[in-house]
Design a protein around this motif. Structure first.
Motif, PDB file in Angstrom:
ATOM      1  N   PHE A   1       1.026  -1.266  -0.075  1.00 14.58           N
ATOM      2  CA  PHE A   1      -0.092   0.030  -0.131  1.00 14.58           C
ATOM      3  C   PHE A   1       1.004   1.188   0.061  1.00 14.58           C
ATOM      4  CE2 PHE A   1      -2.195  -3.372   2.355  1.00 14.58           C
ATOM      5  CZ  PHE A   1      -3.248  -3.731   1.785  1.00 14.58           C
ATOM      6  N   TYR A   2       0.084   2.360  -0.218  1.00 18.95           N
ATOM      7  CA  TYR A   2       0.983   3.605  -0.376  1.00 18.95           C
ATOM      8  C   TYR A   2       0.027   4.787   0.345  1.00 18.95           C
ATOM      9  CZ  TYR A   2       3.563   7.493  -2.305  1.00 18.95           C
ATOM     10  OH  TYR A   2       4.539   8.757  -2.390  1.00 18.95           O
ATOM     11  N   ILE A   3       0.452   5.288   1.130  1.00 19.89           N
ATOM     12  CA  ILE A   3      -0.283   6.425   2.118  1.00 19.89           C
ATOM     13  C   ILE A   3      -0.015   7.737   1.090  1.00 19.89           C
ATOM     14  CG2 ILE A   3      -0.638   7.750   4.058  1.00 19.89           C
ATOM     15  CD1 ILE A   3       0.454   5.451   5.720  1.00 19.89           C
ATOM     16  N   THR A   4      -0.814   8.241   0.495  1.00 18.90           N
ATOM     17  CA  THR A   4      -0.749   9.459  -0.491  1.00 18.90           C
ATOM     18  C   THR A   4      -0.474  10.656   0.230  1.00 18.90           C
ATOM     19  OG1 THR A   4      -2.356   8.382  -1.988  1.00 18.90           O
ATOM     20  CG2 THR A   4      -2.041  10.788  -2.452  1.00 18.90           C
ATOM     21  N   GLU A   5      -0.975  11.158   1.506  1.00 22.13           N
ATOM     22  CA  GLU A   5      -0.982  12.314   2.043  1.00 22.13           C
ATOM     23  C   GLU A   5       0.615  12.381   2.541  1.00 22.13           C
ATOM     24  OE1 GLU A   5      -3.755  12.877   5.287  1.00 22.13           O
ATOM     25  OE2 GLU A   5      -5.181  13.045   3.812  1.00 22.13           O
ATOM     26  N   SER A   6       1.242  11.407   3.131  1.00 23.55           N
ATOM     27  CA  SER A   6       2.563  11.341   3.582  1.00 23.55           C
ATOM     28  C   SER A   6       3.619  10.826   2.892  1.00 23.55           C
ATOM     29  CB  SER A   6       2.582  10.607   4.871  1.00 23.55           C
ATOM     30  OG  SER A   6       2.098   9.173   4.806  1.00 23.55           O
ATOM     31  N   ASN A   7       3.093  10.194   1.732  1.00 22.62           N
ATOM     32  CA  ASN A   7       4.315   9.599   0.598  1.00 22.62           C
ATOM     33  C   ASN A   7       4.948   8.489   1.125  1.00 22.62           C
ATOM     34  OD1 ASN A   7       3.397  11.504  -1.541  1.00 22.62           O
ATOM     35  ND2 ASN A   7       4.940  12.957  -0.511  1.00 22.62           N
ATOM     36  N   GLN A   8       4.188   7.701   1.877  1.00 24.96           N
ATOM     37  CA  GLN A   8       4.668   6.451   2.588  1.00 24.96           C
ATOM     38  C   GLN A   8       4.281   5.330   2.116  1.00 24.96           C
ATOM     39  OE1 GLN A   8       3.586   6.620   6.735  1.00 24.96           O
ATOM     40  NE2 GLN A   8       4.897   4.831   7.190  1.00 24.96           N
ATOM     41  N   PRO A   9       5.354   4.556   1.659  1.00 19.84           N
ATOM     42  CA  PRO A   9       4.985   3.111   1.218  1.00 19.84           C
ATOM     43  C   PRO A   9       4.920   2.335   2.633  1.00 19.84           C
ATOM     44  CG  PRO A   9       7.302   3.691   0.860  1.00 19.84           C
ATOM     45  CD  PRO A   9       6.648   4.648   1.450  1.00 19.84           C
ATOM     46  N   ILE A  10       3.807   1.280   2.288  1.00 23.80           N
ATOM     47  CA  ILE A  10       3.534   0.296   3.340  1.00 23.80           C
ATOM     48  C   ILE A  10       3.905  -1.155   2.453  1.00 23.80           C
ATOM     49  CG2 ILE A  10       1.995  -0.738   5.018  1.00 23.80           C
ATOM     50  CD1 ILE A  10       2.847   2.075   5.627  1.00 23.80           C
ATOM     51  N   PHE A  11       5.115  -1.894   3.017  1.00 24.85           N
ATOM     52  CA  PHE A  11       5.174  -3.090   2.508  1.00 24.85           C
ATOM     53  C   PHE A  11       4.674  -4.232   3.399  1.00 24.85           C
ATOM     54  CE2 PHE A  11       8.541  -0.006   1.307  1.00 24.85           C
ATOM     55  CZ  PHE A  11       8.626  -0.483  -0.074  1.00 24.85           C
ATOM     56  N   HIS A  12       4.220  -4.186   4.283  1.00 23.09           N
ATOM     57  CA  HIS A  12       3.615  -5.237   5.113  1.00 23.09           C
ATOM     58  C   HIS A  12       2.257  -5.022   5.906  1.00 23.09           C
ATOM     59  CE1 HIS A  12       7.702  -7.035   5.049  1.00 23.09           C
ATOM     60  NE2 HIS A  12       8.197  -6.006   5.290  1.00 23.09           N
ATOM     61  N   TYR A  13       1.522  -5.549   5.739  1.00 24.27           N
ATOM     62  CA  TYR A  13      -0.058  -5.484   6.090  1.00 24.27           C
ATOM     63  C   TYR A  13       0.057  -5.124   7.609  1.00 24.27           C
ATOM     64  CZ  TYR A  13      -4.795  -6.335   6.947  1.00 24.27           C
ATOM     65  OH  TYR A  13      -6.159  -6.272   7.109  1.00 24.27           O
ATOM     66  N   GLU A  14       0.922  -5.781   8.636  1.00 23.24           N
ATOM     67  CA  GLU A  14       0.992  -5.615   9.872  1.00 23.24           C
ATOM     68  C   GLU A  14       1.279  -4.085  10.049  1.00 23.24           C
ATOM     69  OE1 GLU A  14       0.266  -6.218  13.712  1.00 23.24           O
ATOM     70  OE2 GLU A  14      -0.366  -7.499  12.069  1.00 23.24           O
ATOM     71  N   GLN A  15       1.950  -3.584   9.102  1.00 26.41           N
ATOM     72  CA  GLN A  15       2.602  -2.376   9.582  1.00 26.41           C
ATOM     73  C   GLN A  15       1.162  -1.271   9.359  1.00 26.41           C
ATOM     74  OE1 GLN A  15       5.466  -1.084   6.801  1.00 26.41           O
ATOM     75  NE2 GLN A  15       5.870   1.253   7.560  1.00 26.41           N
TER      76      GLN A  15
END
Length: 202
Positions: free
Chosen positions: A2-16
């Motif tokens: 996933f990718y958080i648009t507002e913070s430009n943060q990629p999320i590589f693990h669902y637990e995160q």
């Protein structure tokens, strides 16, 4: 992913993702998340575009791009330098030589230790016999005691010396092959165990 648009943060693990938004009742599996939930949080689905790596390469996240409407995580690839790869292979070779060198031999039917301390003791025994050529000594082998005269001690010393020299000669031969290699693939393809078995002779 996933990718958080507002913070430009990629999320590589669902637990995160679950830890970042503990107020959300997340499903057990990431694939069961609905688009409505992600849209409400300004989160986009992202595809990990992982490169195919050679054994001497590493990849780290670089940036996110949109390709044909699909959000993709891109990676930067770095390679171990050829000099460092050769050094790693030389260290592996030195460890192999040391293990064989100090692993002991059988000389005249007797199991003889060849660690560095034992090599030094054998040299000391030879020196002792130079001053006392008719003496006999008690010698502790790998598994039992032996009574040695000057001739027997010299035979053991010769066998140990030959063994050590063969170890270093084999290391030198393989070391030169490593040094002569001109590519990462060539260095990586040098299997130390196989090369040692092919070149080492007692």
């Amino acid at each position: 992913m996933f990718y958080i648009t507002e913070s430009n943060q990629p999320i590589f693990h669902y637990e995160q993702l679950r830890q970042l938004y503990p107020q959300i009742l997340w499903p057990i599996h990431a694939e069961d998340i609905t688009d409505d939930v992600l849209d409400a949080l300004n989160i986009e689905r992202m595809v990990v575009d992982a490169p195919v790596l050679q054994p001497w390469e590493n990849a780290s996240f670089s940036h996110v791009v949109t390709e044909e409407g699909v959000l993709k995580a891109k990676y930067a690839v770095t390679a171990t330098s050829l000099a460092d790869l050769k050094n790693q292979k030389q260290q592996e070779l030195a460890a192999k030589r040391y293990a064989i060198e100090t692993g002991g031999i059988v000389a005249a039917g007797a199991a003889v230790k060849t660690d560095r301390q034992s090599q030094a003791m054998i040299a000391a025994a030879l020196q002792y016999f130079q001053f006392s050529p008719t003496a006999v000594i008690d010698w502790k082998g790998e598994a039992q005691w032996y009574t040695l005269n000057a001739q027997a001690a010299q035979g053991i010393a010769q066998a140990v010396g030959n063994h050590v020299q063969h170890c270093f000669a084999t290391e030198k031969t393989i070391s030169e092959m490593i040094s002569a290699a001109t590519s990462h693939a060539e260095v990586w393809g040098l299997n130390i165990e196989t090369l040692w078995n092919n070149h080492f002779t007692e």
